[in-house]
Enzyme design. Structure first.
Site, PDB file in Angstrom:
ATOM      1  N   HIS A  24      -2.537  38.442 -13.782  1.00 19.17           N
ATOM      2  CA  HIS A  24      -3.687  39.255 -13.383  1.00 19.17           C
ATOM      3  C   HIS A  24      -3.361  40.746 -13.323  1.00 19.17           C
ATOM      4  O   HIS A  24      -4.251  41.579 -13.374  1.00 19.17           O
ATOM      5  CB  HIS A  24      -4.313  38.753 -12.065  1.00 19.17           C
ATOM      6  CG  HIS A  24      -3.557  39.069 -10.818  1.00 19.17           C
ATOM      7  ND1 HIS A  24      -2.748  38.157 -10.179  1.00 19.17           N
ATOM      8  CD2 HIS A  24      -3.500  40.204 -10.069  1.00 19.17           C
ATOM      9  CE1 HIS A  24      -2.237  38.699  -9.091  1.00 19.17           C
ATOM     10  NE2 HIS A  24      -2.675  39.947  -9.004  1.00 19.17           N
ATOM     11  N   ASP A  28      -0.725  32.232 -13.712  1.00 20.52           N
ATOM     12  CA  ASP A  28      -0.780  33.636 -13.286  1.00 20.52           C
ATOM     13  C   ASP A  28       0.597  34.284 -13.412  1.00 20.52           C
ATOM     14  O   ASP A  28       1.070  34.964 -12.508  1.00 20.52           O
ATOM     15  CB  ASP A  28      -1.342  33.784 -11.870  1.00 20.52           C
ATOM     16  CG  ASP A  28      -1.716  35.226 -11.515  1.00 20.52           C
ATOM     17  OD1 ASP A  28      -1.754  36.079 -12.427  1.00 20.52           O
ATOM     18  OD2 ASP A  28      -1.955  35.495 -10.320  1.00 20.52           O
ATOM     19  N   SER A  79       1.512  42.203  -5.745  1.00 23.92           N
ATOM     20  CA  SER A  79       1.396  41.113  -6.727  1.00 23.92           C
ATOM     21  C   SER A  79       2.425  41.286  -7.829  1.00 23.92           C
ATOM     22  O   SER A  79       2.615  42.376  -8.360  1.00 23.92           O
ATOM     23  CB  SER A  79       0.004  41.104  -7.367  1.00 23.92           C
ATOM     24  OG  SER A  79      -0.954  40.694  -6.450  1.00 23.92           O
TER      25      SER A  79
END
Length: 168
Positions: A5, A35, A111
Site C-alpha cells: 500500500h 500487502d 507502515s
C-alpha cells in the site's frame, strides 16, 4: 521491503538513506493480498538484515518514519499471533494473513517498517495501527514477508506493475 500500500500506483519510486540522499528504486515484487512489496535499489551495496522466526512474547522495536519524518525506533512486544481474515489492499478479494498483534505506539508513516528483535533480526513488518487502541499495532509475520521474498528470488529482477493508487 515495504508494504504494497506504500508504493501502490507509483510510476517512479525513490528511497532515502540516513544522510538524506534520494536514490532510484524499482519495485520488483508487489503482492496486494499480503500487502508486501520488494524494492531493488542498485546504488545500495549493504547486505539485507537477516530474517528469523518470530514468536509471541518477542521484544524489540519497529523502525519506521512516523508522519513521514526521520527514522525512529519504537519499542514493541509481540502480544499475540493471529490468522487475520480480511481483504487485499484494494478491497477486491479476500486475504488470510499471519499477523502479530503488537504492544507498540506506532503512527501513520510507520507502515513497511521492519519489526526487529533485540538481536537486530527481522521478525516481521509493521502495516497498521489500531484506531481504537493507541498502544496496539499490527505487523505481518516473517512467514508473510518470506513468502514474497522467496518468489522474488525465483523471478527476474525486472520492475513489476504496482497496480492502481489507493487514493484516487
Amino acid at each position: 521491503v515495504t508494504n504494497a500500500h506504500v508504493v501502490a500506483g507509483e510510476r517512479a519510486t525513490t528511497v532515502e538513506n540516513e544522510a538524506g540522499r534520494r536514490m532510484a528504486a524499482s519495485v520488483i515484487a508487489f503482492d496486494p493480498v499480503r500487502d508486501v512489496a520488494v524494492l531493488a535499489v542498485p546504488s545500495v551495496a549493504t547486505a539485507p538484515l537477516p530474517i528469523v522466526d518470530g514468536s509471541v512474547g518477542a521484544v524489540g522495536a519497529v523502525y519506521g518514519h512516523p508522519g513521514g519524518g526521520a527514522l525512529q525506533a519504537v519499542p514493541a512486544r509481540v502480544g499475540d499471533e493471529i490468522l487475520a481474515v480480511g481483504t487485499d489492499i484494494y478491497r477486491t478479494s479476500e486475504s488470510h494473513r499471519h499477523v502479530y498483534v503488537l504492544a507498540s505506539k506506532l503512527a501513520p508513516g510507520d507502515s513497511g517498517g521492519a519489526l526487529l528483535d533485540v538481536g537486530g533480526r527481522v521478525i516481521g513488518m509493521a502495516f497498521a495501527i489500531d484506531p481504537g487502541r493507541t498502544a496496539t499495532a499490527y505487523a505481518l509475520t516473517d512467514v508473510e514477508v518470506r513468502a514474497v521474498l522467496g518468489a522474488t528470488q525465483r523471478n527476474a529482477r525486472n520492475p513489476v506493475d504496482t497496480g492502481k493508487c489507493l487514493v484516487s
